[in-house]
Scaffold this motif. Structure first.
Motif, PDB file in Angstrom:
ATOM      1  N   UNK A 189       0.848  -1.188   0.000  1.00 22.47           N
ATOM      2  CA  UNK A 189       0.000   0.000   0.000  1.00 22.47           C
ATOM      3  C   UNK A 189       0.889   1.246   0.000  1.00 22.47           C
ATOM      4  N   UNK A 190       0.606   2.175  -0.883  1.00 20.64           N
ATOM      5  CA  UNK A 190       1.329   3.445  -0.898  1.00 20.64           C
ATOM      6  C   UNK A 190       0.424   4.548  -0.376  1.00 20.64           C
ATOM      7  N   UNK A 191       0.927   5.264   0.626  1.00 21.62           N
ATOM      8  CA  UNK A 191       0.268   6.447   1.171  1.00 21.62           C
ATOM      9  C   UNK A 191       1.014   7.665   0.653  1.00 21.62           C
ATOM     10  N   UNK A 192       0.276   8.688   0.254  1.00 22.04           N
ATOM     11  CA  UNK A 192       0.952   9.879  -0.268  1.00 22.04           C
ATOM     12  C   UNK A 192       0.465  11.136   0.449  1.00 22.04           C
ATOM     13  N   UNK A 193       1.362  12.121   0.446  1.00 19.39           N
ATOM     14  CA  UNK A 193       1.078  13.444   1.005  1.00 19.39           C
ATOM     15  C   UNK A 193       1.238  14.476  -0.101  1.00 19.39           C
ATOM     16  N   UNK A 194       0.347  15.460  -0.106  1.00 19.74           N
ATOM     17  CA  UNK A 194       0.392  16.483  -1.141  1.00 19.74           C
ATOM     18  C   UNK A 194       1.614  17.380  -0.965  1.00 19.74           C
ATOM     19  N   UNK A 195       1.949  18.094  -2.026  1.00 18.00           N
ATOM     20  CA  UNK A 195       3.054  19.048  -1.966  1.00 18.00           C
ATOM     21  C   UNK A 195       2.855  20.008  -0.793  1.00 18.00           C
ATOM     22  N   UNK A 196       3.954  20.308  -0.121  1.00 17.91           N
ATOM     23  CA  UNK A 196       4.011  21.266   0.997  1.00 17.91           C
ATOM     24  C   UNK A 196       3.427  20.741   2.300  1.00 17.91           C
ATOM     25  N   UNK A 197       2.763  19.588   2.322  1.00 18.48           N
ATOM     26  CA  UNK A 197       2.135  19.149   3.564  1.00 18.48           C
ATOM     27  C   UNK A 197       3.161  18.750   4.619  1.00 18.48           C
ATOM     28  N   UNK A 198       4.152  17.963   4.224  1.00 24.24           N
ATOM     29  CA  UNK A 198       5.145  17.524   5.202  1.00 24.24           C
ATOM     30  C   UNK A 198       6.574  17.820   4.765  1.00 24.24           C
ATOM     31  N   UNK A 199       6.742  18.377   3.570  1.00 24.51           N
ATOM     32  CA  UNK A 199       8.087  18.564   3.023  1.00 24.51           C
ATOM     33  C   UNK A 199       8.114  19.771   2.086  1.00 24.51           C
ATOM     34  N   UNK A 200       9.318  20.299   1.805  1.00 22.47           N
ATOM     35  CA  UNK A 200       9.430  21.421   0.870  1.00 22.47           C
ATOM     36  C   UNK A 200       8.961  21.054  -0.534  1.00 22.47           C
ATOM     37  N   UNK A 201       8.723  22.074  -1.345  1.00 17.49           N
ATOM     38  CA  UNK A 201       8.234  21.866  -2.709  1.00 17.49           C
ATOM     39  C   UNK A 201       9.154  20.937  -3.495  1.00 17.49           C
ATOM     40  N   UNK A 202      10.457  21.061  -3.281  1.00 15.47           N
ATOM     41  CA  UNK A 202      11.428  20.258  -4.044  1.00 15.47           C
ATOM     42  C   UNK A 202      11.241  18.764  -3.808  1.00 15.47           C
ATOM     43  N   UNK A 203      10.641  18.389  -2.688  1.00 15.50           N
ATOM     44  CA  UNK A 203      10.413  16.966  -2.398  1.00 15.50           C
ATOM     45  C   UNK A 203       9.226  16.412  -3.164  1.00 15.50           C
TER      46      UNK A 203
END
Length: 234
Positions: A195-209
């Motif tokens: 199972x892959x869980x994902x987080x949207x841009x900026x939620x937990x990491x900088x934009x570059x991530x």
């Protein structure tokens, strides 16, 4: 043995358009969405294809109305203040991540460029039964009464801690708080490995991530995928 309808035949439909204003292309649209074929299960096929078509149509309408009006306003502003106008882009593409064991899982990325320093991508996903055409939430794959949020979040936190040890700064400093704050059980898809869980841009990491993903193996969650349905290992 591969059972009938344990996987689907998948093709892709496309909708590409340019929107002009006063002879200038102000918006380009590119939509690509799946269309499946289940030769022995037309009802499930119709249910799944209807959802994919609806998603593609909704994004196309949003681009043709909301984004186009915004692009025209920015075009006028660029003309008024004598700076270059940068054409808007709206792109939606799907990735099929699992198509086996009577499950079809995918995610779609909606990318918008509206003239800023960079574009923005939002991810969404669906997991279907190829037997019924029903869309499954993450809790479907866990035993009744099991707290899937707690189980999955704890495994994400352990992965994130290890990632931070190996690559300091890959997440924001308060990433543990943010992982729990923004954990959304709808933000998942299945792969052959887990199972892959994902987080949207900026939620937990900088934009570059970019969009941050965590792959959790099935065996660590007690899940075995089968055409017979969810089979907990423990």
């Amino acid at each position: 043995m591969n059972l009938p309808n344990s996987s689907a035949e998948v093709t892709f439909q496309e909708n590409n358009r340019e929107f002009s204003y006063r002879g200038t292309v102000v918006l380009t649209l590119a939509v690509q969405y799946p269309e499946i074929q289940l030769r022995e299960n037309p009802n499930a096929q119709a249910r799944i294809n209807s959802r994919f078509r609806q998603q593609g149509a909704e994004f196309s309408r949003y681009a043709a109305a909301t984004l186009y009006r915004q692009a025209v306003r920015d075009y006028h502003s660029a003309q008024e203040h004598d700076y270059p106008f940068r054409t808007y882009d709206a792109v939606m593409k799907y990735e099929i991540t699992l198509n086996q064991d009577c499950y079809l899982s995918s995610y779609r990325d909606r990318y918008e460029f509206t003239g800023g320093a960079h574009g923005n991508t939002i991810r969404a996903s669906d997991t279907f039964s190829l037997k019924s055409g029903r869309r499954f939430s993450l809790s479907h794959f866990f035993a009744p009464g099991q707290n899937c949020r707690r189980v999955v979040a704890s495994k994400i936190l352990r992965q994130a801690e290890e990632n931070m040890r190996q690559n300091p700064g890959v997440y924001f400093d308060d990433y543990k708080h943010l992982i729990l704050k923004y954990f959304n059980p709808e933000n998942y898809y299945l792969t052959p490995d887990g199972v892959t869980i994902y987080y949207q841009q900026y939620e937990i990491a900088p934009y570059a991530s970019g969009i941050v993903t965590f792959l959790i193996p099935y065996d660590s969650l007690g899940i075995v995928l089968s055409c017979l349905g969810r089979v907990p290992q423990f």
